[in-house]
Design a protein around this motif. Structure first.
Motif, PDB file in Angstrom:
ATOM      1  N   ARG A 280       0.834  -1.207   0.000  1.00 30.09           N
ATOM      2  CA  ARG A 280       0.000   0.000   0.000  1.00 30.09           C
ATOM      3  C   ARG A 280       0.864   1.250   0.000  1.00 30.09           C
ATOM      4  O   ARG A 280       0.567   2.237  -0.684  1.00 30.09           O
ATOM      5  CB  ARG A 280      -0.915  -0.019   1.222  1.00 30.09           C
ATOM      6  CG  ARG A 280      -2.000  -1.088   1.182  1.00 30.09           C
ATOM      7  CD  ARG A 280      -3.007  -0.901   2.313  1.00 30.09           C
ATOM      8  NE  ARG A 280      -4.043  -1.934   2.300  1.00 30.09           N
ATOM      9  CZ  ARG A 280      -4.077  -2.966   3.131  1.00 30.09           C
ATOM     10  NH1 ARG A 280      -3.130  -3.102   4.063  1.00 30.09           N
ATOM     11  NH2 ARG A 280      -5.051  -3.864   3.054  1.00 30.09           N
ATOM     12  N   LYS A 285      -3.320  -0.373  -4.424  1.00 27.06           N
ATOM     13  CA  LYS A 285      -4.571  -0.353  -3.658  1.00 27.06           C
ATOM     14  C   LYS A 285      -4.923  -1.797  -3.313  1.00 27.06           C
ATOM     15  O   LYS A 285      -5.537  -2.507  -4.098  1.00 27.06           O
ATOM     16  CB  LYS A 285      -5.676   0.315  -4.473  1.00 27.06           C
ATOM     17  CG  LYS A 285      -5.338   1.734  -4.910  1.00 27.06           C
ATOM     18  CD  LYS A 285      -6.439   2.299  -5.796  1.00 27.06           C
ATOM     19  CE  LYS A 285      -6.097   3.725  -6.234  1.00 27.06           C
ATOM     20  NZ  LYS A 285      -4.827   3.789  -7.015  1.00 27.06           N
ATOM     21  N   ASP A 287      -6.756  -4.761  -1.497  1.00 29.99           N
ATOM     22  CA  ASP A 287      -7.992  -5.183  -0.841  1.00 29.99           C
ATOM     23  C   ASP A 287      -7.750  -6.602  -0.315  1.00 29.99           C
ATOM     24  O   ASP A 287      -7.676  -7.555  -1.091  1.00 29.99           O
ATOM     25  CB  ASP A 287      -9.151  -5.162  -1.838  1.00 29.99           C
ATOM     26  CG  ASP A 287     -10.438  -5.731  -1.226  1.00 29.99           C
ATOM     27  OD1 ASP A 287     -10.542  -5.731   0.016  1.00 29.99           O
ATOM     28  OD2 ASP A 287     -11.296  -6.204  -1.992  1.00 29.99           O
ATOM     29  N   GLU A 289      -8.548  -9.915   2.221  1.00 33.63           N
ATOM     30  CA  GLU A 289      -9.594 -10.637   2.950  1.00 33.63           C
ATOM     31  C   GLU A 289      -8.997 -11.905   3.540  1.00 33.63           C
ATOM     32  O   GLU A 289      -8.386 -12.706   2.830  1.00 33.63           O
ATOM     33  CB  GLU A 289     -10.751 -10.979   2.027  1.00 33.63           C
ATOM     34  CG  GLU A 289     -11.872 -11.744   2.728  1.00 33.63           C
ATOM     35  CD  GLU A 289     -13.007 -12.103   1.794  1.00 33.63           C
ATOM     36  OE1 GLU A 289     -13.725 -13.073   2.082  1.00 33.63           O
ATOM     37  OE2 GLU A 289     -13.169 -11.429   0.752  1.00 33.63           O
ATOM     38  N   ARG A 326      -6.218  -7.577  -5.269  1.00 31.50           N
ATOM     39  CA  ARG A 326      -7.111  -8.321  -4.381  1.00 31.50           C
ATOM     40  C   ARG A 326      -6.339  -9.509  -3.805  1.00 31.50           C
ATOM     41  O   ARG A 326      -5.821 -10.339  -4.553  1.00 31.50           O
ATOM     42  CB  ARG A 326      -8.354  -8.805  -5.126  1.00 31.50           C
ATOM     43  CG  ARG A 326      -9.232  -7.670  -5.648  1.00 31.50           C
ATOM     44  CD  ARG A 326     -10.599  -8.188  -6.112  1.00 31.50           C
ATOM     45  NE  ARG A 326     -10.483  -9.183  -7.170  1.00 31.50           N
ATOM     46  CZ  ARG A 326     -10.351  -8.884  -8.464  1.00 31.50           C
ATOM     47  NH1 ARG A 326     -10.301  -7.612  -8.850  1.00 31.50           N
ATOM     48  NH2 ARG A 326     -10.274  -9.837  -9.374  1.00 31.50           N
TER      49      ARG A 326
END
Length: 389
Positions: A280, A285, A287, A289, A326
């Motif tokens: 980051r 960017k 994301d 999980e 992601r």
């Protein structure tokens, strides 16, 4: 002629000769004190029993390496062992070695004494003298041409010394060499060393490569932004990533310097936040999980998972730059699933190219898992599944 005389210019020829003489010194002393048959039969029995002592192979191995192998011959470390006998097969081979060395030494010692005596007899009888009765071959008559035969016993002795030395060396490699179990253990040890070297190279590639990629991306972004605040953040990210890389480098070099040193704790997926924050800070960017209990993962799986995630994020920063990423980490049903996806760009390498992608597949295969890398529905994906057992 030079080829024939070359063995006599090598010190190992004479140390092998000495090795054979040493085998018969104490039986010969007994022969002068006791009955001939009693002396030699006792020597044979004692040698057979001595070979059953495990430490005897160590003694004979060191002696064979010292006297039978040429200086600078490193093959002795693998062809002649110095470890004690561990099986009855090793003990039997050591006993056989001692007996054969005794018999061969007796033959060479006998010829060493009597062949020069025979040459002297030939020279003496050629001049009209009487032969020595102690010589094992009596030369009849007095003929001048015996002088032409006098060099032959000396030449024969030279051939005996060279041939017997070569023969005893071959016997030592066969009888004092490693057993099949020891050869297998040595091969496994070499394989482990090669695997460790490959793992260390992969560790350095992943850690240092990630740090340098982050530093390059951060420096380029700071120059392009022209914002003092952004530059400060970029420098902080470079400092933190560089410090972590130096720690990894010091740990790996410590392992190389001290092979017996315990391996310090390597980063695991519990430390994944550090990688995500580094990405980051480089402009990506991310994301992320996470599902499941990462802290319950087995050590090897968690460590290799961390390196796979590190290499995946490094590839994104290196080839795609500041793009949305992601990251999915899932622990469920005995499997660790790890996926990293980012928009496909022209700079992304194709499947099978690049040591980083190859390293990801190798890490997964080493743990019995699978790794898929390449384009997928407009994205570049790294999808890895690792079994937990």
């Amino acid at each position: 002629m030079v080829r024939i005389l070359r063995p006599f210019a090598r010190a190992v020829t004479y140390t092998r000769w000495l090795h054979l003489f040493m085998a018969v010194v104490w039986p010969a002393m007994w022969w002068y004190i006791f009955d001939e048959f009693l002396a030699w039969s006792t020597a044979i029995v004692l040698l057979a029993c001595a070979g059953l002592v495990p430490a005897m192979r160590t003694v004979e191995g060191f002696q064979a390496r010292l006297l039978l192998l040429a200086h600078g011959d490193d093959s002795g470390d693998t062809e002649i062992v110095t470890s004690p006998s561990s099986t009855w097969g090793d003990r039997g081979r050591t006993s056989l070695w001692l007996e054969l060395r005794l018999f061969l030494g007796c033959g060479v010692g006998f010829l060493t004494v009597h062949l020069p005596m025979l040459a002297e007899d030939l020279a003496r009888t050629a001049q009209g003298g009487s032969p020595d009765r102690a010589t094992f071959i009596q030369v009849p008559g007095h003929h001048w041409w015996y002088a032409l035969l006098a060099p032959l016993p000396v030449i024969a002795l030279a051939a005996v010394v060279v041939g017997a030395g070569a023969l005893i060396t071959v016997m030592a490699r066969r009888l004092l060499g490693p057993s099949p179990a020891e050869r297998l253990a040595a091969m496994e040890e070499r394989t482990e060393r090669l695997l460790e070297r490959t793992r260390i190279a992969r560790e350095l590639h992943d850690s240092i490569g990630h740090a340098l990629t982050v530093a390059v991306v951060q420096a380029g972004a700071a120059r392009a932004a022209g914002d003092p605040a952004f530059t400060d953040r970029a420098l902080d990210a470079i400092e933190e990533t560089g410090r972590a890389a130096l720690e990894d480098l010091e740990r790996v070099l410590g392992i190389l310097r001290e092979s017996d040193r315990p391996v310090s704790s390597r980063p695991t997926l519990i430390d994944a936040d550090r990688l995500l924050e580094s990405a980051r800070a480089s402009g990506a960017k991310v994301d992320a999980e996470l599902t499941g209990a990462v802290d319950t993962l087995p050590g090897p799986v968690s460590r290799e998972g961390y390196r796979i995630l590190q290499e995946s994020l490094t590839n994104v920063l290196r080839h795609a730059g500041a793009v949305p990423v992601r990251v999915r980490i899932a622990v469920a049903e005995g499997t660790l699933g790890l996926e990293v996806r980012n928009p496909l760009t022209a700079e992304i390498p194709g499947p099978g190219r690049g040591s980083g992608l190859r390293g990801i597949r190798e890490r997964a295969a080493l743990l019995g898992g699978s790794a898929q890398t390449g384009p997928d529905q407009g994205d570049w994906q790294v999808h890895v599944e690792l079994p937990l057992r």
